[in-house]
Design a protein around this motif. Sequence first.
Motif, PDB file in Angstrom:
ATOM      1  N   TRP A   1       0.855  -1.188   0.000  1.00 13.76           N
ATOM      2  CA  TRP A   1       0.000   0.000   0.000  1.00 13.76           C
ATOM      3  C   TRP A   1       0.890   1.237   0.000  1.00 13.76           C
ATOM      4  CZ3 TRP A   1      -4.735  -0.056   3.767  1.00 13.76           C
ATOM      5  CH2 TRP A   1      -5.577  -1.119   3.440  1.00 13.76           C
ATOM      6  N   PRO A   2       0.643   2.212  -0.860  1.00 17.87           N
ATOM      7  CA  PRO A   2       1.450   3.433  -0.858  1.00 17.87           C
ATOM      8  C   PRO A   2       1.107   4.360   0.311  1.00 17.87           C
ATOM      9  CG  PRO A   2      -0.238   3.584  -2.541  1.00 17.87           C
ATOM     10  CD  PRO A   2      -0.315   2.192  -1.957  1.00 17.87           C
TER      11      PRO A   2
ATOM     12  N   THR B   1      -2.954  11.483   7.208  1.00 13.52           N
ATOM     13  CA  THR B   1      -2.369  10.986   5.973  1.00 13.52           C
ATOM     14  C   THR B   1      -1.186  10.101   6.338  1.00 13.52           C
ATOM     15  OG1 THR B   1      -2.990  12.983   4.780  1.00 13.52           O
ATOM     16  CG2 THR B   1      -1.274  11.614   3.785  1.00 13.52           C
ATOM     17  N   MET B   2      -1.248   8.842   5.933  1.00 11.68           N
ATOM     18  CA  MET B   2      -0.169   7.889   6.175  1.00 11.68           C
ATOM     19  C   MET B   2       0.600   7.711   4.876  1.00 11.68           C
ATOM     20  SD  MET B   2      -0.659   7.007   9.353  1.00 11.68           S
ATOM     21  CE  MET B   2       0.191   5.494   9.661  1.00 11.68           C
TER      22      MET B   2
ATOM     23  N   TRP C   1       3.871  14.337  12.251  1.00 12.45           N
ATOM     24  CA  TRP C   1       3.629  15.768  12.378  1.00 12.45           C
ATOM     25  C   TRP C   1       2.167  16.015  12.667  1.00 12.45           C
ATOM     26  CZ3 TRP C   1       6.226  13.450   8.433  1.00 12.45           C
ATOM     27  CH2 TRP C   1       7.568  13.776   8.266  1.00 12.45           C
ATOM     28  N   MET C   2       1.880  17.034  13.470  1.00 14.63           N
ATOM     29  CA  MET C   2       0.500  17.479  13.696  1.00 14.63           C
ATOM     30  C   MET C   2       0.480  18.979  13.475  1.00 14.63           C
ATOM     31  SD  MET C   2      -2.034  16.818  16.859  1.00 14.63           S
ATOM     32  CE  MET C   2      -3.309  17.972  17.295  1.00 14.63           C
TER      33      MET C   2
ATOM     34  N   ARG D   1       0.233  14.004   9.730  1.00 14.65           N
ATOM     35  CA  ARG D   1       0.957  13.276   8.689  1.00 14.65           C
ATOM     36  C   ARG D   1       1.912  12.303   9.358  1.00 14.65           C
ATOM     37  NH1 ARG D   1       4.522  15.902   5.414  1.00 14.65           N
ATOM     38  NH2 ARG D   1       4.881  17.480   7.002  1.00 14.65           N
ATOM     39  N   ALA D   2       1.927  11.091   8.881  1.00 14.68           N
ATOM     40  CA  ALA D   2       2.842  10.073   9.399  1.00 14.68           C
ATOM     41  C   ALA D   2       3.579   9.436   8.237  1.00 14.68           C
ATOM     42  CB  ALA D   2       2.081   9.011  10.177  1.00 14.68           C
TER      43      ALA D   2
END
Length: 71
Positions: free
Chosen positions: A5-6, A22-23, A37-38, A61-62
């Motif tokens: 999975w991208p 968003t992973m 990040w948050m 974002r991870a």
Amino acid sequence: IPADWPGFRVRRRYRGGCYDVTMDNSAGVNGGVAALWMDGCPVPPDEPLPLPRPGRVHEVRARLGQSAKIA
């Protein structure tokens, strides 16, 4: 997540606020958090996210991969 999975996106409502997550799995791994990040600010991967502010949407974002120290 599966290594092929991208990445993915998800919205999580929690305690009156919201996280838009968003992973990024561009490393093609299936575990570990390399960076987090948050709202544009780094969060140490081994710490929980700060609680959301009621009525706010927080961008999370991870990047998956081997854990790295945040300076």
